[in-house]
Design an enzyme around this catalytic site. Sequence first.
Site, short mmCIF file in Angstrom:
data_model
loop_
_atom_site.label_atom_id
_atom_site.label_comp_id
_atom_site.label_asym_id
_atom_site.label_seq_id
_atom_site.Cartn_x
_atom_site.Cartn_y
_atom_site.Cartn_z
N TYR A 295 0.78 -1.21 0.02
CA TYR A 295 -0.03 0.08 0.05
C TYR A 295 0.72 1.25 0.00
O TYR A 295 0.93 2.07 -1.04
CB TYR A 295 -0.97 0.05 1.07
CG TYR A 295 -1.77 1.34 1.29
CD1 TYR A 295 -1.57 2.26 2.33
CD2 TYR A 295 -2.85 1.56 0.33
CE1 TYR A 295 -2.08 3.40 2.46
CE2 TYR A 295 -3.42 2.69 0.38
CZ TYR A 295 -3.05 3.66 1.37
OH TYR A 295 -3.99 4.81 1.59
N LYS B 124 1.02 4.00 -3.23
CA LYS B 124 0.84 5.47 -3.12
C LYS B 124 2.16 6.49 -3.36
O LYS B 124 1.93 7.52 -3.91
CB LYS B 124 0.53 5.72 -1.53
CG LYS B 124 -0.89 5.26 -1.06
CD LYS B 124 -2.17 5.52 -2.11
CE LYS B 124 -2.57 7.06 -1.97
NZ LYS B 124 -3.83 7.15 -2.86
N1 LIG Z 1 -8.79 6.70 5.04
C1 LIG Z 1 -7.76 7.37 5.36
O1 LIG Z 1 -7.40 7.43 6.37
C2 LIG Z 1 -6.83 7.85 4.14
C3 LIG Z 1 -5.65 8.73 4.59
C4 LIG Z 1 -4.71 9.03 3.56
C5 LIG Z 1 -5.08 8.94 2.32
N2 LIG Z 1 -6.07 8.27 2.09
C6 LIG Z 1 -6.44 8.23 0.56
O2 LIG Z 1 -7.69 8.62 0.05
C7 LIG Z 1 -8.30 7.90 -0.93
C8 LIG Z 1 -9.58 7.53 -0.69
O3 LIG Z 1 -9.64 6.74 0.56
P1 LIG Z 1 -10.62 6.36 1.44
O4 LIG Z 1 -10.56 6.12 2.92
O5 LIG Z 1 -12.01 7.03 1.09
O6 LIG Z 1 -10.96 4.76 0.69
P2 LIG Z 1 -12.35 4.11 0.20
O7 LIG Z 1 -12.12 2.74 0.09
O8 LIG Z 1 -13.58 4.54 0.96
O9 LIG Z 1 -12.60 4.88 -1.17
C9 LIG Z 1 -11.99 4.56 -2.27
C10 LIG Z 1 -13.11 4.51 -3.59
O10 LIG Z 1 -12.30 4.08 -4.58
C11 LIG Z 1 -13.08 3.04 -5.47
N3 LIG Z 1 -12.05 2.45 -6.14
C12 LIG Z 1 -11.52 1.32 -5.61
N4 LIG Z 1 -10.77 0.78 -6.64
C13 LIG Z 1 -11.31 1.53 -7.91
C14 LIG Z 1 -11.33 1.19 -9.28
N5 LIG Z 1 -10.44 0.32 -9.78
N6 LIG Z 1 -11.85 1.94 -10.09
C15 LIG Z 1 -12.56 3.11 -9.57
N7 LIG Z 1 -12.90 3.21 -8.40
C16 LIG Z 1 -12.29 2.45 -7.45
C17 LIG Z 1 -13.84 2.43 -4.31
O11 LIG Z 1 -15.03 2.04 -4.83
C18 LIG Z 1 -14.09 3.45 -3.26
O12 LIG Z 1 -15.38 3.95 -3.31
C19 LIG Z 1 -7.38 6.86 -1.35
O13 LIG Z 1 -6.66 7.09 -2.48
C20 LIG Z 1 -6.32 6.77 0.26
O14 LIG Z 1 -5.22 6.30 -0.27
C21 LIG Z 1 -7.04 7.66 3.08
C1 LIG Z 2 -4.52 -3.87 16.81
C2 LIG Z 2 -4.20 -2.73 17.31
C3 LIG Z 2 -2.70 -2.67 17.20
C4 LIG Z 2 -4.88 -1.46 16.81
O1 LIG Z 2 -4.56 -0.21 17.51
C5 LIG Z 2 -4.37 -1.48 15.12
C6 LIG Z 2 -4.66 -0.02 14.79
C7 LIG Z 2 -4.49 0.08 13.09
C8 LIG Z 2 -5.62 -0.90 12.40
C9 LIG Z 2 -4.66 1.52 12.55
C10 LIG Z 2 -3.61 2.20 13.42
C11 LIG Z 2 -3.03 3.31 12.31
C12 LIG Z 2 -3.91 3.24 11.37
C13 LIG Z 2 -3.50 3.69 9.90
C14 LIG Z 2 -3.32 5.30 9.96
O2 LIG Z 2 -4.37 5.80 10.31
C15 LIG Z 2 -2.95 5.83 8.39
C16 LIG Z 2 -3.66 5.23 7.42
C17 LIG Z 2 -3.21 6.02 6.16
C18 LIG Z 2 -4.12 5.80 4.91
O3 LIG Z 2 -3.57 6.06 3.74
C19 LIG Z 2 -4.89 4.45 4.96
C20 LIG Z 2 -5.28 4.02 6.23
C21 LIG Z 2 -4.10 3.85 7.48
C22 LIG Z 2 -3.23 2.85 6.87
C23 LIG Z 2 -4.70 3.49 8.75
C24 LIG Z 2 -5.03 1.98 8.48
C25 LIG Z 2 -5.33 1.55 10.11
C26 LIG Z 2 -4.42 1.42 11.21
C27 LIG Z 2 -3.06 0.88 10.71
#
Ligand SMILES: NC(=O)c1ccc[n+]([C@@H]2O[C@H](COP(=O)([O-])OP(=O)(O)OC[C@H]3O[C@@H](n4cnc5c(N)ncnc54)[C@H](O)[C@@H]3O)[C@@H](O)[C@H]2O)c1
Ligand SMILES: CC(C)[C@@H](O)CC[C@@H](C)[C@H]1CC[C@H]2[C@@H]3[C@H](O)C=C4C[C@@H](O)CC[C@]4(C)[C@H]3CC[C@]12C
Length: 440
Positions: free
Chosen positions: A230, A234
């Site tokens: 992952y 990214k």
């Molecule tokens: N959730 C977090 O904490 C977090 C933190 C930093 C960055 N991000 C980034 O933000 C973006 C959105 O993350 P999220 O948490 O909303 O995830 P999410 O899984 O809720 O949303 C991702 C969306 O992309 C769509 N998708 C996946 N594969 C696809 C494909 N092949 N074609 C078209 N659509 C597709 C999914 O159906 C979903 O609706 C991601 O790029 C993720 O890396 C998320």
């Molecule tokens: C089981 C315990 C150790 C529990 O505390 C695990 C928590 C773990 C699932 C989360 C802890 C940190 C999270 C990640 C972080 O918030 C940032 C992220 C970046 C974003 O791009 C995607 C999600 C994630 C990787 C997020 C996922 C869950 C954690 C690893």
Amino acid sequence: MPVEHRVAARGRLRARVVGVVAGRVSVPGMGQEGEGGASGRGRCVGWPALDERRGPLQASLGTLGQWLQPGMADSAQAQKLVYLVTGGCGFLGEHVVRMLLQREPRLGELRVFDRHLGPWLEELKTGPVRVTAIQGDVTEAHEVAAAVAGAHVVIHTAGLVDVFGRASPETIHEVNVQGTRNVIEACVQTGTRFLVYTSSMEVVGPNTKGHPFYRGNEDTLYEAVHRHPYPCSKALAERLVLEANGREVHGGLPLVTCALRPTGIYGEGHQIMRDFYRQGLRLGGWLFRAIPASVEHGRVYVGNVAWMHVLAARELERRAALMGGQVYFCYDGSPYKSYEDFNMEFLGPCGLQLVGARPLLPYWLLVFLAALNALLQWLLRPLVLYAPLLNPYTLAVANTTFTVSTDKAQRHFGYEPLFSWEDSRTRTILWVQAAGSSAQ
Ligand SMILES: NC(=O)c1ccc[n+]([C@@H]2O[C@H](COP(=O)([O-])OP(=O)(O)OC[C@H]3O[C@@H](n4cnc5c(N)ncnc54)[C@H](O)[C@@H]3O)[C@@H](O)[C@H]2O)c1
Ligand SMILES: CC(C)[C@@H](O)CC[C@@H](C)[C@H]1CC[C@H]2[C@@H]3[C@H](O)C=C4C[C@@H](O)CC[C@]4(C)[C@H]3CC[C@]12C
């Protein structure tokens, strides 16, 4: 305005593009994309170098290209603009879609592109804005090109956010890297000039050595070494986006790109938070501390992340020279706390309690249990998907301080959080309560 549904059948997408009926759309064979890897600090151990994978587009632009004339974006100022949000039905994507409808006055058409379209799209019957739901796959270049054609700006949030081993490394790479490559090439081929990419804190860290990143910013030196699919995907995708800045698009003008790096996003729709709540309910209202309270995690409210995307997309045109090719951490007033203590800001008011001032299990035992989970996942994969929260990667991330302190987005494009910490907290609590009650 009714939501228009268009399904990208393989090879064909019947589309209405900014008032132009395009019929079959395909995009010229690209040949090779830009040479050379970025000089970025990140390094992915054991992954194909950027230049080894080429994603030439396999088709050629049909009649549509004659209509997408240079300067179309200029004329778009007079009309209303076409925005495309990929991943628009995801946790962040939905908030971006709703924020655009509420706070982007230039919006004429909003295209929501996603593999899985949400039923809530039907509700978006707004006056002047046409909402076009497009069921498509970012790994299919022709589907992306058809969705991008005619768009003024693309906000690319679609991605496979998997740190639990649900998808294969190849699939994660295909979606997050090749999918981003397809978005970039679609912008170049169809003349869309502005691209905002949703990157992630994990492009920076935590690294494989567990080095803390304490109140860092976009210029902080940090050894960004990754092994997990992952963060590697990214980092590679972000590099593609930043490298594409300045490329000439169809019509002769330069592409302008930037990448936003959210830390852990929380708020309405955060499934992991909902899962923690439901786990606590199953355990009689108790959650058990596994991570020391001293480990600081940066978290950011989804509404503020969405607002930053909307603002960056708006300002990217006006401030192209300053913002083009730049990365911005997403931040707001959310407090620095351990991952578990931060979650309790919402789960506590919902009736849960976090047991233990210190971790109840020794770290070596957590490491053993995480490794056991990884082994079980590997053994069971042919039979069933076993993907628990605890694995070696999530334990390492949870156990490593990663917080940001920056004002780069404020300095570059005037970003200020739209939601205060208090407001973000209240909204999240209300959502958790609703999500929890729906679980009972
Ligand atoms: N959730 C977090 O904490 C977090 C933190 C930093 C960055 N991000 C980034 O933000 C973006 C959105 O993350 P999220 O948490 O909303 O995830 P999410 O899984 O809720 O949303 C991702 C969306 O992309 C769509 N998708 C996946 N594969 C696809 C494909 N092949 N074609 C078209 N659509 C597709 C999914 O159906 C979903 O609706 C991601 O790029 C993720 O890396 C998320
Ligand atoms: C089981 C315990 C150790 C529990 O505390 C695990 C928590 C773990 C699932 C989360 C802890 C940190 C999270 C990640 C972080 O918030 C940032 C992220 C970046 C974003 O791009 C995607 C999600 C994630 C990787 C997020 C996922 C869950 C954690 C690893």
